[in-house]
Design a protein around this motif. Structure first.
Motif, PDB file in Angstrom:
ATOM      1  N   VAL A   1      -1.577 -14.357   4.918  1.00 38.27           N
ATOM      2  CA  VAL A   1      -1.767 -13.155   4.098  1.00 38.27           C
ATOM      3  C   VAL A   1      -0.491 -12.881   3.323  1.00 38.27           C
ATOM      4  CG1 VAL A   1      -2.128 -10.659   4.134  1.00 38.27           C
ATOM      5  CG2 VAL A   1      -3.385 -12.122   5.727  1.00 38.27           C
ATOM      6  N   ARG A   2       0.614 -12.893   4.056  1.00 34.71           N
ATOM      7  CA  ARG A   2       1.898 -12.576   3.437  1.00 34.71           C
ATOM      8  C   ARG A   2       2.268 -13.652   2.398  1.00 34.71           C
ATOM      9  NH1 ARG A   2       4.670 -11.966   7.975  1.00 34.71           N
ATOM     10  NH2 ARG A   2       3.907  -9.873   8.386  1.00 34.71           N
TER      11      ARG A   2
ATOM     12  N   ARG B   1      -3.155  -5.967  10.291  1.00 35.68           N
ATOM     13  CA  ARG B   1      -2.812  -5.853  11.704  1.00 35.68           C
ATOM     14  C   ARG B   1      -3.368  -4.548  12.288  1.00 35.68           C
ATOM     15  NH1 ARG B   1       0.657  -9.218  14.217  1.00 35.68           N
ATOM     16  NH2 ARG B   1       1.630 -10.149  12.405  1.00 35.68           N
ATOM     17  N   ALA B   2      -3.289  -3.490  11.484  1.00 35.11           N
ATOM     18  CA  ALA B   2      -3.809  -2.192  11.937  1.00 35.11           C
ATOM     19  C   ALA B   2      -5.321  -2.277  12.151  1.00 35.11           C
ATOM     20  CB  ALA B   2      -3.468  -1.103  10.920  1.00 35.11           C
ATOM     21  N   ILE B   3      -5.987  -3.033  11.284  1.00 38.02           N
ATOM     22  CA  ILE B   3      -7.438  -3.213  11.449  1.00 38.02           C
ATOM     23  C   ILE B   3      -7.710  -3.986  12.733  1.00 38.02           C
ATOM     24  CG2 ILE B   3      -9.455  -4.415  10.529  1.00 38.02           C
ATOM     25  CD1 ILE B   3      -8.606  -3.563   7.765  1.00 38.02           C
ATOM     26  N   ARG B   4      -6.904  -5.006  12.992  1.00 37.56           N
ATOM     27  CA  ARG B   4      -7.111  -5.771  14.216  1.00 37.56           C
ATOM     28  C   ARG B   4      -6.924  -4.877  15.449  1.00 37.56           C
ATOM     29  NH1 ARG B   4      -3.578 -10.840  16.304  1.00 37.56           N
ATOM     30  NH2 ARG B   4      -2.038  -9.184  16.502  1.00 37.56           N
ATOM     31  N   THR B   5      -5.854  -4.101  15.431  1.00 36.02           N
ATOM     32  CA  THR B   5      -5.609  -3.202  16.563  1.00 36.02           C
ATOM     33  C   THR B   5      -6.780  -2.236  16.729  1.00 36.02           C
ATOM     34  OG1 THR B   5      -3.246  -3.327  16.122  1.00 36.02           O
ATOM     35  CG2 THR B   5      -3.979  -1.512  17.503  1.00 36.02           C
ATOM     36  N   LEU B   6      -7.232  -1.681  15.600  1.00 38.31           N
ATOM     37  CA  LEU B   6      -8.314  -0.695  15.659  1.00 38.31           C
ATOM     38  C   LEU B   6      -9.601  -1.286  16.228  1.00 38.31           C
ATOM     39  CD1 LEU B   6      -9.072   2.225  14.943  1.00 38.31           C
ATOM     40  CD2 LEU B   6      -9.782   1.396  12.691  1.00 38.31           C
TER      41      LEU B   6
ATOM     42  N   ALA C   1       0.301  -5.414   3.108  1.00 36.47           N
ATOM     43  CA  ALA C   1      -1.030  -6.002   3.287  1.00 36.47           C
ATOM     44  C   ALA C   1      -1.178  -6.572   4.693  1.00 36.47           C
ATOM     45  CB  ALA C   1      -1.267  -7.092   2.240  1.00 36.47           C
ATOM     46  N   ALA C   2      -0.142  -7.278   5.159  1.00 33.20           N
ATOM     47  CA  ALA C   2      -0.205  -7.877   6.494  1.00 33.20           C
ATOM     48  C   ALA C   2      -0.268  -6.789   7.566  1.00 33.20           C
ATOM     49  CB  ALA C   2       1.003  -8.779   6.717  1.00 33.20           C
ATOM     50  N   GLU C   3       0.487  -5.718   7.371  1.00 27.31           N
ATOM     51  CA  GLU C   3       0.516  -4.635   8.368  1.00 27.31           C
ATOM     52  C   GLU C   3      -0.814  -3.884   8.374  1.00 27.31           C
ATOM     53  OE1 GLU C   3       3.157  -5.269  10.090  1.00 27.31           O
ATOM     54  OE2 GLU C   3       2.315  -3.788  11.486  1.00 27.31           O
ATOM     55  N   TYR C   4      -1.400  -3.724   7.195  1.00 30.37           N
ATOM     56  CA  TYR C   4      -2.716  -3.085   7.091  1.00 30.37           C
ATOM     57  C   TYR C   4      -3.749  -3.891   7.873  1.00 30.37           C
ATOM     58  CZ  TYR C   4      -7.266  -2.259   4.802  1.00 30.37           C
ATOM     59  OH  TYR C   4      -8.593  -2.033   4.555  1.00 30.37           O
TER      60      TYR C   4
ATOM     61  N   GLU D   1     -17.834  -5.625   6.473  1.00 32.04           N
ATOM     62  CA  GLU D   1     -16.845  -5.851   5.421  1.00 32.04           C
ATOM     63  C   GLU D   1     -16.203  -4.525   5.070  1.00 32.04           C
ATOM     64  OE1 GLU D   1     -17.870  -8.215   1.990  1.00 32.04           O
ATOM     65  OE2 GLU D   1     -16.268  -7.310   0.801  1.00 32.04           O
ATOM     66  N   MET D   2     -14.881  -4.490   5.173  1.00 36.78           N
ATOM     67  CA  MET D   2     -14.136  -3.269   4.844  1.00 36.78           C
ATOM     68  C   MET D   2     -13.447  -3.492   3.506  1.00 36.78           C
ATOM     69  SD  MET D   2     -12.352  -2.783   8.600  1.00 36.78           S
ATOM     70  CE  MET D   2     -11.848  -1.058   8.368  1.00 36.78           C
ATOM     71  N   VAL D   3     -13.848  -2.736   2.502  1.00 35.10           N
ATOM     72  CA  VAL D   3     -13.277  -2.904   1.161  1.00 35.10           C
ATOM     73  C   VAL D   3     -12.259  -1.797   0.931  1.00 35.10           C
ATOM     74  CG1 VAL D   3     -13.769  -3.064  -1.300  1.00 35.10           C
ATOM     75  CG2 VAL D   3     -15.475  -3.842   0.373  1.00 35.10           C
ATOM     76  N   SER D   4     -11.015  -2.176   0.684  1.00 35.85           N
ATOM     77  CA  SER D   4      -9.983  -1.142   0.485  1.00 35.85           C
ATOM     78  C   SER D   4      -9.856  -0.773  -0.984  1.00 35.85           C
ATOM     79  CB  SER D   4      -8.625  -1.627   0.999  1.00 35.85           C
ATOM     80  OG  SER D   4      -7.925  -2.329  -0.015  1.00 35.85           O
ATOM     81  N   GLU D   5      -9.363   0.415  -1.233  1.00 34.54           N
ATOM     82  CA  GLU D   5      -8.933   0.782  -2.583  1.00 34.54           C
ATOM     83  C   GLU D   5      -7.671  -0.036  -2.878  1.00 34.54           C
ATOM     84  OE1 GLU D   5     -10.339   2.725  -4.721  1.00 34.54           O
ATOM     85  OE2 GLU D   5     -11.651   4.079  -3.594  1.00 34.54           O
ATOM     86  N   PRO D   6      -7.332  -0.210  -4.146  1.00 29.55           N
ATOM     87  CA  PRO D   6      -6.097  -0.978  -4.450  1.00 29.55           C
ATOM     88  C   PRO D   6      -4.849  -0.151  -4.176  1.00 29.55           C
ATOM     89  CG  PRO D   6      -7.217  -0.321  -6.479  1.00 29.55           C
ATOM     90  CD  PRO D   6      -8.087   0.139  -5.359  1.00 29.55           C
ATOM     91  N   ASP D   7      -4.653   0.232  -2.918  1.00 29.50           N
ATOM     92  CA  ASP D   7      -3.565   1.132  -2.526  1.00 29.50           C
ATOM     93  C   ASP D   7      -2.347   0.400  -1.985  1.00 29.50           C
ATOM     94  OD1 ASP D   7      -5.074   3.299  -3.205  1.00 29.50           O
ATOM     95  OD2 ASP D   7      -5.574   3.904  -1.149  1.00 29.50           O
ATOM     96  N   ILE D   8      -2.453  -0.918  -1.819  1.00 29.92           N
ATOM     97  CA  ILE D   8      -1.388  -1.681  -1.168  1.00 29.92           C
ATOM     98  C   ILE D   8      -0.405  -2.181  -2.218  1.00 29.92           C
ATOM     99  CG2 ILE D   8      -0.955  -3.721   0.280  1.00 29.92           C
ATOM    100  CD1 ILE D   8      -3.910  -3.291   1.301  1.00 29.92           C
TER     101      ILE D   8
END
Ligand code: ADP
Ligand code: MG
Length: 478
Positions: A224-225, A172-177, A167-170, A154-161
């Motif tokens: 998500v979007r 997607r970046a996780i999926r790519t990673l 959010a969708a691009e973030y 589980e990856m918990v983000s800071e409320p930076d979005i």
């Protein structure tokens, strides 16, 4: 205040299913699907007396994710029991991590509309997945425990979005990673990547966080979007009417495009966390870390920057970086060719990618045109042996017939006509039947050269060497 005076604040909790062979604490298969309740064993079914044994591969994958996001990896972390009661959780608790997670801090970097964005991570922890409830339209419900015990990060983000697109691009970046790291297929449709979205709004310029709601059941990038956009609008509407946002968990309904209250927000103490007594603390030492670090591939962001350095546009770089195999293919073709990176990129994007259903198969051994074969073709075009148009035709045949460019060119003399006499005859024909254009060209309309070149190419079925065509036309038109 109008709705423009508010900004959205979003934090995501992303769940990544790790692609291990077996489950996180037991020996049954962690594969997706299968006949219900076949991938089960006493541990993941929570049978009395069954004891968990930690899957080292799962920890190694989580360590790689931590390193790739620049997180601090705890040398000693611990599992904890998180209690709740639901039919898909046979033990009555989830084995998760609480106050001593494996990873803390770190950041996910991605690009949106040409801008580099960074979302900080609070933590990455490990846990076991729950089973799946299946609600039959007849009113009967079933439970499938095949998924119970599949390892999760589980990856918990800071409320930076700040927006639904971000959010969708973030995500997607996780999926790519995770695909680059080879730790998960990141498939949202099959649930190997899932997320909960925490959303609040606040007046622009305000630094305090507003009251948030948590959205569940988001299982596609579109969801998500949509779910976040809808929630932002809902909260703005409430605030506009002078009503308060209630802290709660809401369920997104993608079929109707709405969300509904699911339950009021639970607090940490509701889960009665305590250290898992059946598992010793996990120790990740320097040797382990060093080996994991050494095994990391070039990561998407670094690769993007390298491709920009090769002179590619940001857009081309994004396409080539989207899957590891695309970038690998491009790099291999580039290494084998004399042509410029930009030329190779065009061929990969316009011809190769247009012909594969899943770009992840690009570096398979049976790809019809392997990177070195593409390199050979591109060089033939760059040398002028083939025109761009002919090159594309040859590529199509290479793909279909699995032959090399040199072979097709030699066997069937599809190469360009470079015979000046033949080309000159074609040029003369075109010039003779276009007196108006000749007059306008000679009067200074230099752009008309393209008209003549185009017509000569038509005359020769696209086979005339464009360099020679240009030379001869300039001579005839002078
Ligand atoms: P909770 O205690 O409700 O689980 P956490 O502090 O653990 O909340 O945060 C869970 C997620 O919610 C994190 O991704 C965090 O960034 C995000 N989050 C926390 N507060 C807010 C807020 N006010 N608005 C939007 N997201 C938030
Ligand atoms: Mg929380």
């Amino acid at each position: 205040m109008s709705s423009h005076d508010y900004e959205a604040v979003i934090g995501l909790e992303a769940h990544v299913q790790l692609g291990t062979v077996t489950k996180i604490f037991s020996i049954s298969s962690a594969a997706f699907g299968g006949e219900p309740n076949r991938h089960t064993d006493p541990v993941c079914l929570g049978l009395p007396g069954a004891l968990p044994v930690l899957n080292r591969r799962a920890v190694d994958m989580a360590v790689r994710l931590g390193l790739a996001t620049g997180s601090r990896i705890r040398s000693r972390c611990r599992f904890a029991r998180k209690h709740y009661f639901y039919p898909d959780l046979p033990k009555g608790f989830q084995i998760s991590q609480y106050d001593e997670p494996l990873c803390e801090g770190g950041v996910v970097t991605f690009r949106l509309d040409g801008e580099v964005k960074q979302v900080r991570l609070v933590r990455i922890h490990m846990e076991d997945d729950a089973g799946k409830n299946i609600h039959d339209p007849s009113g009967v419900s079933f439970v499938d425990y095949n998924r119970a015990g599949v390892p999760l990060c589980e990856m918990v983000s800071e409320p930076d979005i700040r927006s639904a697109d971000e959010a969708a691009e973030y995500l997607r970046a996780i999926r790519t990673l995770v695909r680059y790291l080879g730790i998960s297929d990141g498939n949202m449709e099959e649930g190997s990547l899932r997320c909960d979205a925490n959303v609040s709004i606040r007046p622009r310029g305000e630094s305090k966080l507003g009251t948030k709601t948590e959205l569940k059941n988001i299982n596609s990038f579109k969801n998500v979007r949509d779910a976040i956009e809808h929630e932002i609008a809902r909260q703005k509407l409430l605030c506009g009417r002078g009503e308060a946002v209630v802290q709660e968990t809401r369920l997104w309904d993608p079929d109707h495009g709405i969300s509904a209250t699911m339950r009021s927000k639970e607090e940490a103490h509701d889960y009665r966390y305590f250290p898992e007594p059946d598992l010793p603390p996990v120790v990740v030492d320097e040797t382990w870390l060093a080996a994991a670090r050494a095994a990391l591939p070039e990561l998407p962001e670094a690769r993007h920057a390298r491709f920009l350095g090769l002179g590619l546009s940001a857009q081309d770089a994004s396409v080539l970086v989207a899957e590891r195999q695309i970038g690998d293919y491009f790099d291999q073709a580039l290494a084998a060719a004399r042509a410029l990176p930009k030329k190779i990129a065009n061929w990969v994007i316009n011809e190769v990618l247009a012909r594969v259903a899943d770009a992840r198969q690009l570096t398979d051994e049976d790809v019809p045109v392997p990177p070195a074969a593409l390199a050979e073709l591109v060089d033939l075009v760059e040398k002028g042996t083939l025109s761009g148009k002919l090159g594309k035709e040859v590529f199509g045949r290479m793909w279909q017939e699995r032959r090399r460019a040199g072979d097709i060119v030699a066997a069937e003399s599809v190469s360009l006509v470079s015979d000046s006499a033949v080309i000159e005859a074609a040029c003369r024909r075109v010039v003779e039947r276009s007196p108006d254009e000749v007059a306008r060209f000679r009067a200074g309309n230099a752009k008309l050269l393209g008209f003549f070149v185009g017509n000569v190419m038509k005359e020769t079925g696209g086979k005339a060497n464009p360099k020679i065509v240009n030379e001869i036309l300039r001579k005839l038109l002078a």
